[in-house]
Design a protein around this motif. Structure first.
Motif, PDB file in Angstrom:
ATOM      1  N   ALA A   1       0.846  -1.191   0.000  1.00 42.21           N
ATOM      2  CA  ALA A   1       0.000   0.000   0.000  1.00 42.21           C
ATOM      3  C   ALA A   1       0.884   1.244   0.000  1.00 42.21           C
ATOM      4  N   PRO A   2       0.484   2.324  -0.649  1.00 38.28           N
ATOM      5  CA  PRO A   2      -0.776   2.544  -1.383  1.00 38.28           C
ATOM      6  C   PRO A   2      -0.737   2.106  -2.851  1.00 38.28           C
ATOM      7  N   LEU A   3       0.217   1.232  -3.216  1.00 35.53           N
ATOM      8  CA  LEU A   3       0.334   0.744  -4.589  1.00 35.53           C
ATOM      9  C   LEU A   3      -0.184  -0.687  -4.697  1.00 35.53           C
ATOM     10  N   HIS A   4      -1.217  -0.992  -3.930  1.00 32.01           N
ATOM     11  CA  HIS A   4      -1.674  -2.366  -3.747  1.00 32.01           C
ATOM     12  C   HIS A   4      -2.909  -2.728  -4.559  1.00 32.01           C
ATOM     13  N   THR A   5      -3.553  -1.761  -5.197  1.00 30.12           N
ATOM     14  CA  THR A   5      -4.918  -1.990  -5.694  1.00 30.12           C
ATOM     15  C   THR A   5      -5.004  -3.088  -6.749  1.00 30.12           C
ATOM     16  N   TRP A   6      -3.904  -3.423  -7.413  1.00 29.81           N
ATOM     17  CA  TRP A   6      -3.942  -4.465  -8.437  1.00 29.81           C
ATOM     18  C   TRP A   6      -3.967  -5.861  -7.830  1.00 29.81           C
TER      19      TRP A   6
END
Length: 348
Positions: free
Chosen positions: A109-114
């Motif tokens: 996170a915050p680059l986790h959405t995938w």
């Protein structure tokens, strides 16, 4: 898929991770990451299902973005400092860019959405590879690379533990729950990576064992959502009796194995005069513990509707190889008494 092609792709996964782990040059490390990505793409898309193709496309675009950012940052570092060595990163701008690129590859996170969306579109076997083996190469680079910006790692770690706990609360799909569990565990590792790298390795090994056991348990039950767990007693009573302990070990409760790395991480953070970080990390672990308890409740304290007259579930033959499951499940539950020997081996 042809077994020869599967073996070739698995060899590609092993080769890419090995090249990245053994390299000290950024170009070789980038090449290993790319081999790793290209090897897992056919494994992800082998079902030819629209959801699998969508997950594969998302994964490819995400990994390509992270790899391009990493290559650009390493070239920028070579231009600014004249160095290609991973362990000689001195300029703060390319170091920060590479840290964020590796965080994107790991799904922090915050680059986790995938990560939850990709994992939801895969089979449990491919999801196991994505949640375990694919984490090794980026973590090796994070361990080798000095990071002058310690606050960045702490922010990434704390946000990952918070998002990993918060995001899994309202989920009913088991693969998404395991994706958020992965995000939370990686956040714990990132909190301590700059202070005690051997402790990060211990947490990573413990996470790999617990996650492997969990995925294999779900695969053995052919369960992809919480409601499907209610039939576990009829399929594998002994495994179902051990699974709540496995889930509580993932949550970090004593006296299970998962308590060891979290306890040592909190202890090390306190030694480094970061008591606020330790308290916030411990509080976010309670969020993860809640959805693990939901899974325990669904598996052991609920009964499925049983209106159909047919063959009993426990009479159906199983084709799963039990050796890896039988090895990882006790290891994920019973290793806490061996913690003095483990710490002595790792020289902590």
């Amino acid at each position: 898929m042809n077994p020869y092609i599967t073996a070739l792709l698995l060899f590609g996964l092993f080769l890419g991770t090995s090249i990245t782990a053994s390299s000290s040059h950024w170009l070789l490390a980038w090449m290993g990451l790319e081999i790793n990505t290209l090897a897992i793409i056919p494994l992800m898309a082998q079902n030819h299902h629209p959801r699998a193709i969508e997950a594969t496309t998302k994964y490819f675009l995400t990994q390509a973005t992270a790899a391009a950012t990493l290559l650009f940052a390493s070239v920028t570092n070579a231009w600014l400092t004249g160095q290609w060595d991973i362990s000689l990163m001195t300029h703060p701008i390319p170091t920060t860019m590479i840290t964020l690129a590796l965080a994107l590859k790991l799904g922090l996170a915050p680059l986790h959405t995938w990560l939850p969306e990709v994992l939801q579109g895969l089979t449990l076997t491919t999801g196991l590879i994505l949640s375990t083996w694919q984490k090794l190469a980026p973590f090796v680079l994070l361990l080798q690379m000095p990071c002058p910006n310690q606050n960045l790692l702490i922010i990434l770690g704390l946000s990952s533990t918070l998002v990993g706990g918060w995001g899994g609360l309202n989920q009913t799909q088991l693969r998404k729950i395991l994706a958020y569990s992965s995000i939370a565990h990686l956040g714990w590792m990132l909190l301590i990576i700059q202070f005690a790298p051997p402790l990060t390795l211990l947490a990573l090994i413990t996470y790999l064992v617990m996650t492997t056991a969990t995925f294999l348990t779900l695969k053995n039950n052919k369960a992809t959502n919480i409601n499907a767990l209610a039939t576990s007693w009829a399929k594998a009573p002994l495994l179902t009796a051990a699974t709540p302990l496995l889930l509580l070990s993932l949550g970090g409760l004593p006296p299970m194995t998962g308590f060891l790395p979290k306890w040592l991480i909190l202890q090390e953070l306190t030694k480094q005069h970061l008591p606020t970080t330790a308290v916030l990390a411990a509080l976010t672990a309670l969020l993860s513990l809640y959805f693990y308890l939901r899974l325990c409740y669904a598996m052991t304290l609920t009964m499925p509707p049983n209106n159909l007259a047919g063959t009993s579930l426990w009479r159906l033959p199983t084709l799963n190889a039990p050796l890896l499951l039988a090895t990882t499940t006790p290891a994920a539950i019973l290793l806490l008494p061996l913690s003095p020997a483990i710490l002595a081996i790792m020289n902590l």
